[in-house]
Design a protein around this motif. Structure first.
Motif, PDB file in Angstrom:
ATOM      1  N   ASP A 105      23.364   2.922 -25.597  1.00  0.00           N
ATOM      2  CA  ASP A 105      23.759   4.330 -25.493  1.00  0.00           C
ATOM      3  C   ASP A 105      24.280   4.603 -24.081  1.00  0.00           C
ATOM      4  O   ASP A 105      23.649   4.203 -23.102  1.00  0.00           O
ATOM      5  CB  ASP A 105      22.529   5.217 -25.769  1.00  0.00           C
ATOM      6  N   ILE A 106      25.427   5.258 -24.005  1.00  0.00           N
ATOM      7  CA  ILE A 106      25.988   5.547 -22.673  1.00  0.00           C
ATOM      8  C   ILE A 106      26.134   7.054 -22.433  1.00  0.00           C
ATOM      9  O   ILE A 106      26.760   7.474 -21.476  1.00  0.00           O
ATOM     10  CB  ILE A 106      27.359   4.864 -22.483  1.00  0.00           C
ATOM     11  N   HIS A 107      25.570   7.864 -23.323  1.00  0.00           N
ATOM     12  CA  HIS A 107      25.699   9.321 -23.163  1.00  0.00           C
ATOM     13  C   HIS A 107      24.712   9.783 -22.092  1.00  0.00           C
ATOM     14  O   HIS A 107      23.504   9.695 -22.292  1.00  0.00           O
ATOM     15  CB  HIS A 107      25.400  10.020 -24.488  1.00  0.00           C
ATOM     16  N   HIS A 111      20.646  12.870 -19.362  1.00  0.00           N
ATOM     17  CA  HIS A 111      19.921  11.992 -18.446  1.00  0.00           C
ATOM     18  C   HIS A 111      20.110  12.443 -16.997  1.00  0.00           C
ATOM     19  O   HIS A 111      19.156  12.529 -16.221  1.00  0.00           O
ATOM     20  CB  HIS A 111      20.420  10.556 -18.658  1.00  0.00           C
ATOM     21  N   ARG A 112      21.356  12.740 -16.641  1.00  0.00           N
ATOM     22  CA  ARG A 112      21.650  13.165 -15.268  1.00  0.00           C
ATOM     23  C   ARG A 112      20.948  14.488 -14.950  1.00  0.00           C
ATOM     24  O   ARG A 112      20.386  14.668 -13.867  1.00  0.00           O
ATOM     25  CB  ARG A 112      23.155  13.343 -15.077  1.00  0.00           C
ATOM     26  N   VAL A 130      22.632   3.878 -17.423  1.00  0.00           N
ATOM     27  CA  VAL A 130      22.793   3.902 -18.886  1.00  0.00           C
ATOM     28  C   VAL A 130      22.695   2.496 -19.477  1.00  0.00           C
ATOM     29  O   VAL A 130      22.749   1.504 -18.739  1.00  0.00           O
ATOM     30  CB  VAL A 130      24.152   4.531 -19.275  1.00  0.00           C
ATOM     31  N   ASP A 131      22.526   2.436 -20.813  1.00  0.00           N
ATOM     32  CA  ASP A 131      22.527   1.174 -21.560  1.00  0.00           C
ATOM     33  C   ASP A 131      21.504   0.187 -20.972  1.00  0.00           C
ATOM     34  O   ASP A 131      21.822  -0.960 -20.670  1.00  0.00           O
ATOM     35  CB  ASP A 131      23.947   0.579 -21.531  1.00  0.00           C
ATOM     36  N   VAL A 132      20.289   0.660 -20.788  1.00  0.00           N
ATOM     37  CA  VAL A 132      19.268  -0.146 -20.104  1.00  0.00           C
ATOM     38  C   VAL A 132      18.396  -0.903 -21.125  1.00  0.00           C
ATOM     39  O   VAL A 132      17.740  -0.280 -21.969  1.00  0.00           O
ATOM     40  CB  VAL A 132      18.352   0.748 -19.230  1.00  0.00           C
ATOM     41  N   PRO A 133      18.394  -2.235 -21.065  1.00  0.00           N
ATOM     42  CA  PRO A 133      17.560  -2.991 -22.002  1.00  0.00           C
ATOM     43  C   PRO A 133      16.073  -2.853 -21.688  1.00  0.00           C
ATOM     44  O   PRO A 133      15.691  -2.606 -20.536  1.00  0.00           O
ATOM     45  CB  PRO A 133      18.026  -4.441 -21.804  1.00  0.00           C
ATOM     46  N   ASN A 134      15.249  -3.017 -22.705  1.00  0.00           N
ATOM     47  CA  ASN A 134      13.805  -2.845 -22.531  1.00  0.00           C
ATOM     48  C   ASN A 134      13.200  -3.833 -21.527  1.00  0.00           C
ATOM     49  O   ASN A 134      12.255  -3.499 -20.817  1.00  0.00           O
ATOM     50  CB  ASN A 134      13.102  -2.968 -23.889  1.00  0.00           C
ATOM     51  N   ASP A 135      13.757  -5.046 -21.467  1.00  0.00           N
ATOM     52  CA  ASP A 135      13.250  -6.044 -20.506  1.00  0.00           C
ATOM     53  C   ASP A 135      13.280  -5.496 -19.081  1.00  0.00           C
ATOM     54  O   ASP A 135      12.351  -5.673 -18.297  1.00  0.00           O
ATOM     55  CB  ASP A 135      14.123  -7.314 -20.536  1.00  0.00           C
ATOM     56  N   LYS A 136      14.406  -4.825 -18.774  1.00  0.00           N
ATOM     57  CA  LYS A 136      14.584  -4.293 -17.423  1.00  0.00           C
ATOM     58  C   LYS A 136      13.560  -3.186 -17.145  1.00  0.00           C
ATOM     59  O   LYS A 136      13.041  -3.065 -16.024  1.00  0.00           O
ATOM     60  CB  LYS A 136      16.011  -3.752 -17.286  1.00  0.00           C
ATOM     61  N   LEU A 137      13.259  -2.388 -18.171  1.00  0.00           N
ATOM     62  CA  LEU A 137      12.275  -1.308 -18.013  1.00  0.00           C
ATOM     63  C   LEU A 137      10.891  -1.881 -17.720  1.00  0.00           C
ATOM     64  O   LEU A 137      10.175  -1.414 -16.827  1.00  0.00           O
ATOM     65  CB  LEU A 137      12.189  -0.475 -19.299  1.00  0.00           C
ATOM     66  N   VAL A 138      10.540  -2.909 -18.494  1.00  0.00           N
ATOM     67  CA  VAL A 138       9.223  -3.525 -18.325  1.00  0.00           C
ATOM     68  C   VAL A 138       9.101  -4.106 -16.905  1.00  0.00           C
ATOM     69  O   VAL A 138       8.080  -3.932 -16.234  1.00  0.00           O
ATOM     70  CB  VAL A 138       8.987  -4.620 -19.397  1.00  0.00           C
ATOM     71  N   PHE A 184      10.264  10.874 -23.672  1.00  0.00           N
ATOM     72  CA  PHE A 184      11.573  10.568 -24.233  1.00  0.00           C
ATOM     73  C   PHE A 184      12.278  11.873 -24.584  1.00  0.00           C
ATOM     74  O   PHE A 184      11.642  12.836 -25.023  1.00  0.00           O
ATOM     75  CB  PHE A 184      11.448   9.711 -25.494  1.00  0.00           C
ATOM     76  N   GLY A 185      13.604  11.876 -24.408  1.00  0.00           N
ATOM     77  CA  GLY A 185      14.386  13.051 -24.770  1.00  0.00           C
ATOM     78  C   GLY A 185      15.718  12.656 -25.370  1.00  0.00           C
ATOM     79  O   GLY A 185      16.038  11.475 -25.472  1.00  0.00           O
ATOM     80  N   GLY A 186      16.483  13.649 -25.776  1.00  0.00           N
ATOM     81  CA  GLY A 186      17.780  13.412 -26.407  1.00  0.00           C
ATOM     82  C   GLY A 186      17.826  14.098 -27.756  1.00  0.00           C
ATOM     83  O   GLY A 186      16.784  14.417 -28.334  1.00  0.00           O
TER      84      GLY A 186
END
Lengths: 218, 355, 105
Positions: A105-107, A111-112, A130-138, A184-186
């Motif tokens: 997702d790039i919307h 987020h901003r 944007v477009d952040v994979p879960n691995d990077k979050l962990v 979480f939002g959106g």
């Protein structure tokens, strides 16, 4: 001026996007003996709530909400040093907010906005974009383990929203779920979804997100 | 036990609801639209008819004979040959083949030509190919064939375009600079769209479809309305469709006006007269689907908004009814039962001139 | 793909299977609302407005008028030739026909 009049003045400066006025009213309230927490909870936050409602009702638009955020920011620049002095060097303020848009997702308008609102409300920000994979979050949560931490994910599409469930599961598998609060939002995100995947909170709009974030980080 | 009907959530998932629950959701969705848009609610008869449509037992329903309307098509032939993970089904074929399939195999009432990126700005470097393809398609086709793409003003900001990104500027509280970037981008978008359509009109295009106007906010609509105005002035007989991106025009700039009306915050019934004023022939109103609500909630809401737009519009309204809009679930392969019911409701209750 | 086909089956006028293209053309060329566009085309074709979505009525009529049929009938006008006949029938100018005429020596 009574306390209520001071709170009303603070609230009005936020609603009217009066940046200098907000800073002045904040200093005036401090000088009158009000605590930073009272100033935020009873003056500034109600103003942001009104702004959020007006934005939701399409009575004001992005530039106006950003100007209100700037007014809030001006107030927080005065309040944060006072709060740090009161609580000592070790205090982390509102906390560290890791903000991002889910993988696929790039919307990023929401987020901003949320990132700005959280920053204006005293959070230290790590914006992963944007477009952040879960691995990077962990990895990011692991890196900041031990800090007062809030993960704030956004997804506009139902397809990308599904990744939020994986986020919570991966954090649990890695033993990190208790180290972080998760919001979480959106557009597609609902209270029911938050409950279903085991996250902590959601909010209707950016201003509300800041209020909810402060609430769950208490 | 009360009879339960098979329905859908806004994301397409199967749910079961009683008639009582259905009517309650229809009314709640309707009230939401009426409240937001400050528009009339549907009558009791119309709510009853909506409930009848959603509870019909057959998988597919249809409009009453004689009430059929033209079905116009956007996204060009991308739904045939597109393979980018969107709604395209990835059948290798030329665009002429795709357009003719719509006309001769599917019974489409109009068609459009578009390129794979489907934004106006990237048409510029491939304009010669677009002109050739338009000529070949026009030689072979009979239904009205427009050229279509998205205004997509976001492509004019960094990193894709020449102007600073208003998102970054806003975040740094540089409000005026952000507004100026939008104004510059709008000028370029208008200029590019007119330039592209001048060439496609010289290749025999019937007209132009502005698809998803307002996706980048009020500046996007400002630019599109000015492009429509310029094209109408230069080509009095050009066919112009103006289709929106969402139900509410987002106020990213907040102060842009067209014909004395502030664009930010306009709802479909307020957008339609402006599109007509600029010179559009057909307006495409949009109402977004809420994936967390039921199909009756979404349909009650969408029909209320669209009925008001149809009544306020001086030109024909062809409601947008793709995935995630017009009461249709937000899903790549929207279920036929939901599509068919939403389609019938828009024609028979909202009174649309086309889809 | 199922979505546009579902709309066509539920609500559409079937394009050149019937007279959907003609009604759409009048909406686009003259801003006609649905009722007005149907009345206009029906009058020009000397049929009822219900007939405009009736494949049985329109199949032979379209061939007789030379305005294009959906099946590959040899010798029947196609493409620009069919559209030139539509121009005359509906009393409108069509851009590609104008361009075609302009290219003739």
């Amino acid at each position: 001026m009574s306390n209520q009049e001071l709170f009303d003045k603070l609230k009005d400066t936020i609603v009217n996007q009066n940046i200098n006025g907000c800073a002045e009213a904040t200093q005036e309230a401090l000088d009158a003996g009000l605590s930073p927490v009272e100033i935020i909870n009873d003056g500034l936050s109600p103003g942001m709530k009104i702004i959020g409602d007006k934005f939701e009702a399409a009575e004001i638009y992005l530039p106006q909400i950003m100007m209100s955020a700037k007014a809030m920011n001006a107030a927080m620049e005065i309040l944060l040093p006072v709060m740090e002095a009161e609580k000592g060097e070790a205090d982390e303020g509102a906390g560290l907010a890791i903000t991002y848009v889910q993988e696929g997702d790039i919307h990023d308008i929401g987020h901003r906005l949320v990132t700005t609102m959280l920053g204006a409300n005293g959070f230290k920000i790590v914006d992963l974009g944007v477009d952040v994979p879960n691995d990077k979050l962990v990895d990011e949560v692991e890196k900041n383990k031990g800090k007062k931490m809030l993960l704030v994910g956004s997804a506009l599409m139902t397809t990308s929203m599904l990744g939020q469930k994986d986020t919570v599961e991966m954090l649990s598998e890695e033993g990190l779920r208790d180290s972080v609060k998760i919001m979480f939002g959106g557009a597609p995100v609902s209270e029911k979804w938050i409950e279903e995947i085991g996250a902590d909170a959601t909010a209707e709009n950016a201003a509300d997100a800041a209020r909810v974030a402060l609430e769950i980080m208490k | 036990m009360a009879t339960e009907y098979k329905l859908r959530m806004g994301d397409g998932k199967r749910i079961f609801m009683t008639k009582e629950q259905i009517v309650a959701d229809l009314k709640e969705g309707m009230a939401d639209a009426a409240d937001l848009g400050e528009i009339p609610e549907l009558s009791e008869d119309e709510v009853d008819k909506l409930a009848d449509i959603v509870t019909m037992p057959s998988r597919m329903v249809g409009v009453e004979q004689g009430k059929e309307v033209p079905v116009t098509h956007d996204i060009g032939t991308i739904r045939i040959d597109g393979d980018q993970g969107n709604s395209g089904v990835g059948i290798p074929s030329s665009r002429l083949v795709g357009a003719m399939m719509h006309e001769r195999a599917f019974g489409a009432d109009t068609m459009e030509l578009g390129h794979i990126d489907y934004s106006y700005k990237p048409v510029k470097p491939v304009i010669a190919q677009e002109m050739q393809t338009m000529e070949v398609c026009q030689q072979n086709m009979i239904v009205p064939l427009l050229y279509g793409a998205m205004p997509n003003m976001g492509l004019y900001y960094t990193p894709d375009g020449p102007f600073p990104n208003p998102g970054d500027l806003m975040k740094a509280f540089k409000i005026q600079e952000a507004q100026e970037a939008m104004e510059h981008a709008a000028e370029h978008l208008t200029r590019d769209t007119v330039w592209i359509m001048q060439r496609l009109m010289s290749s025999g295009a019937d007209g132009v479809n502005f698809d998803t106007i307002g996706a980048a906010g009020d500046g996007d609509m400002f630019a599109s309305l000015h492009a429509i105005e310029a094209l109408r002035k230069q080509y009095p007989d050009i066919y112009i469709e103006a289709g929106m991106a969402g139900e509410l025009l987002l106020g990213l700039h907040g102060e842009m006006e067209y014909d004395g009306t502030v664009l930010a915050g306009l709802w479909p019934h307020q957008q339609a007269p402006l599109a007509a004023k600029a010179g559009a022939n057909v307006f495409g109103p949009v109402v977004n689907t809420n994936t967390s609500k039921s199909s009756p909630w979404n349909l009650g809401r969408a029909v209320t908004f669209i009925k008001a737009a149809v009544e306020a519009s001086p030109i024909p309204c062809h409601v947008n009814m793709g995935m995630g809009v017009g009461g249709i679930p937000m899903f790549e392969t929207p279920t036929i039962d939901a599509v068919s019911r939403a389609s019938k409701a828009m024609v028979e209750i909202a009174g649309v001139d086309g889809i | 793909m199922g979505m546009p086909i579902s709309h066509i089956m539920t609500s559409g006028m079937s394009g050149i299977r019937a007279a959907g293209d003609l009604v759409a053309r009048m909406q686009l060329a003259k801003n006609m609302r649905i009722g007005e566009a149907k009345d206009y085309v029906a009058k020009k074709l000397d049929v009822t407005t219900d007939d405009l979505s009736d494949e049985y009525v329109m199949r032979e009529l379209r061939e007789d008028l030379g305005i294009g049929v959906i099946t590959s009938v040899a010798g029947a006008p196609k493409g620009i030739a069919a559209k030139m006949n539509i121009e005359k029938l509906l009393g409108i100018d069509i851009n590609c026909c104008e361009k075609f005429r302009g290219q003739l020596k």
